[in-house]
Enzyme design. Structure first.
Site, PDB file in Angstrom:
ATOM      1  N   GLU A 248     -82.916 -42.074 128.613  1.00  0.00           N
ATOM      2  CA  GLU A 248     -82.105 -42.906 129.510  1.00  0.00           C
ATOM      3  C   GLU A 248     -82.877 -44.129 129.996  1.00  0.00           C
ATOM      4  OE1 GLU A 248     -79.889 -42.184 133.798  1.00  0.00           O
ATOM      5  OE2 GLU A 248     -79.840 -40.625 132.257  1.00  0.00           O
ATOM      6  N   GLU A 274     -76.616 -47.889 134.274  1.00  0.00           N
ATOM      7  CA  GLU A 274     -76.425 -47.679 135.707  1.00  0.00           C
ATOM      8  C   GLU A 274     -76.784 -48.920 136.512  1.00  0.00           C
ATOM      9  OE1 GLU A 274     -80.086 -45.557 137.869  1.00  0.00           O
ATOM     10  OE2 GLU A 274     -79.517 -44.503 136.043  1.00  0.00           O
ATOM     11  N   HIS A 324     -73.473 -42.616 136.674  1.00  0.00           N
ATOM     12  CA  HIS A 324     -74.676 -42.330 137.451  1.00  0.00           C
ATOM     13  C   HIS A 324     -74.269 -41.615 138.732  1.00  0.00           C
ATOM     14  CE1 HIS A 324     -78.145 -43.824 140.089  1.00  0.00           C
ATOM     15  NE2 HIS A 324     -78.678 -42.997 139.219  1.00  0.00           N
TER      16      HIS A 324
END
Length: 396
Positions: A248, A274, A324
């Site tokens: 990520e 995010e 998120h």
């Protein structure tokens, strides 16, 4: 019905903790500089002998009918933008006309297409959804066409847990699997500036988690924007045998070419987004073919309204959208409107959610690893002020 007041409620509390709430921080992009790399500072409040002391700001929107919608908590800088920049655009307006209000806020903030201003627009949008749900006496997921299922699997997001003490990592990984979480995400502490010693420590973390949870269990790892193509290529080669479900935020969000190149190089899927904002920002990632999993934050990217648009665009490209996890209540309403194919999990930030939901009457908490809806009107933003050490209206 019109909006008559937009106010900010500031509440203070000390949350009881068993030891330090934050045990360890994650790697950060600024860690390339040695004076920052060794710092162990944390966010969200201050650890005291009595517990974790923090301040929360909630956005409250009220109408002439006495209805109230709430969102938050948000940082004080974001609360200031709501009060000073957005409030004049909202007063006297119809709170049901959410598309109009979002468009006006977005068009008025010509220097605020990202960052704190977009966080402020996100909070207002969520407060308006909460208000509409209360008006109709329905949970927001019903207003949006859900639920698509009775429960949503949660993955444990282990930000703030120790990652350098591998005995504790092993024990926590086993514990949270036993709690029923369907997957876990852990956070690297080291980036390129930590050299091969840090690289080996990152690999040790991955190996320890995999050995603790066993096979046929998803594990994910967050790089938090702090790496680059060559480093992630080497890291991925070393951890490939442990089969992470994804890596990520491998680089800072404007390095989209780095994401694209890594997605072409690696067999490990990439997640991110995010720290991107609006459908236009996320479109760059999607059109470039840079991600496998899209992760807008509902309280950052433009609110629930914008997250739905991002997810619709991602779905058209058959991508997974797992927001998120900073806004657990709003996120559950989103998850309950999506196909299980495209939103298979909801992130549960174990330590952050304890802070963000401390005042909620009905916090969103997994039971046996799954999140279940209730019939509370709105987004579920009723707060219990008896838990506050101090409560005041600011920026009224």
């Amino acid at each position: 019905m019109v909006i008559t007041d937009i106010r900010l409620r500031r509440v203070r509390a000390t949350m009881p903790t068993d030891g330090d709430h934050w045990e360890e921080r994650l790697v950060r992009p600024i860690d390339v500089y040695p004076e920052y790399r060794t710092r162990d500072d944390h966010e969200g409040g201050v650890q005291t002998p009595d517990g974790f002391a923090f301040i929360a700001h909630f956005v409250e929107i009220e109408t002439d009918d006495g209805l109230l919608g709430r969102a938050g908590p948000v940082p004080e800088t974001v609360a200031w933008i709501v009060a000073r920049e957005l409030r004049p655009l909202l007063t006297g307006q119809d709170p049901i006309a959410g598309e109009k209000l979002w468009d006006q806020m977005h068009r008025a903030q010509v220097h605020g297409r990202q960052g704190a201003t977009m966080l402020a627009i996100s909070a207002v949008d969520c407060a308006l959804w909460d208000l509409r749900g209360r008006l109709l006496g329905q949970p927001v997921y019903r207003l949006l066409g859900g639920p698509t299922r009775d429960e949503v699997p949660a993955y444990a997001s282990m930000l703030g847990f120790s990652v350098r003490d591998l005995d504790r990592v092993r024990a926590r990984a086993i514990e949270y699997k036993k709690r029923g979480y369907r997957a876990q995400k852990w956070f690297f502490r080291h980036g390129p500036a930590s050299g091969y010693e840090g690289l080996r420590a990152n690999v040790d973390l991955v190996r320890t988690v995999r050995e603790a949870v066993g096979e046929d269990y998803d594990i994910m790892f967050d790089c938090w924007q702090s790496m680059d193509v060559s480093y992630v290529t080497e890291l991925a080669a070393r951890i490939a045998p442990y089969r992470p479900r994804w890596l990520e935020e491998v680089a800072m969000p404007d390095r989209i070419d780095s994401y694209r190149e890594l997605r072409q190089r690696l067999r490990i899927p990439l997640a991110g987004g995010e720290h991107e904002y609006t459908r236009w920002g996320m479109r760059r990632f999607i059109d470039t073919g840079a991600l496998d999993v899209v992760q807008p934050d509902i309280y950052w990217c433009g609110g629930l309204s914008e997250t739905l648009k991002i997810a619709a665009y991602a779905t058209a490209h058959d991508l997974v959208t797992i927001p998120h996890g900073h806004s657990a209540a709003a996120t559950l309403h989103f998850s309950l409107t999506q196909s299980p194919m495209h939103t298979p999990y909801q992130e549960h930030l174990v330590k952050w959610n304890a802070i963000h939901q401390f005042f909620l009457v009905n916090p969103v908490e997994p039971v046996d690893g799954v999140l279940r809806p209730n019939d509370e009107p709105g987004l579920g933003m009723e707060i219990d002020l008896s838990r506050a050490d101090a409560d005041e209206i600011v920026f009224a």
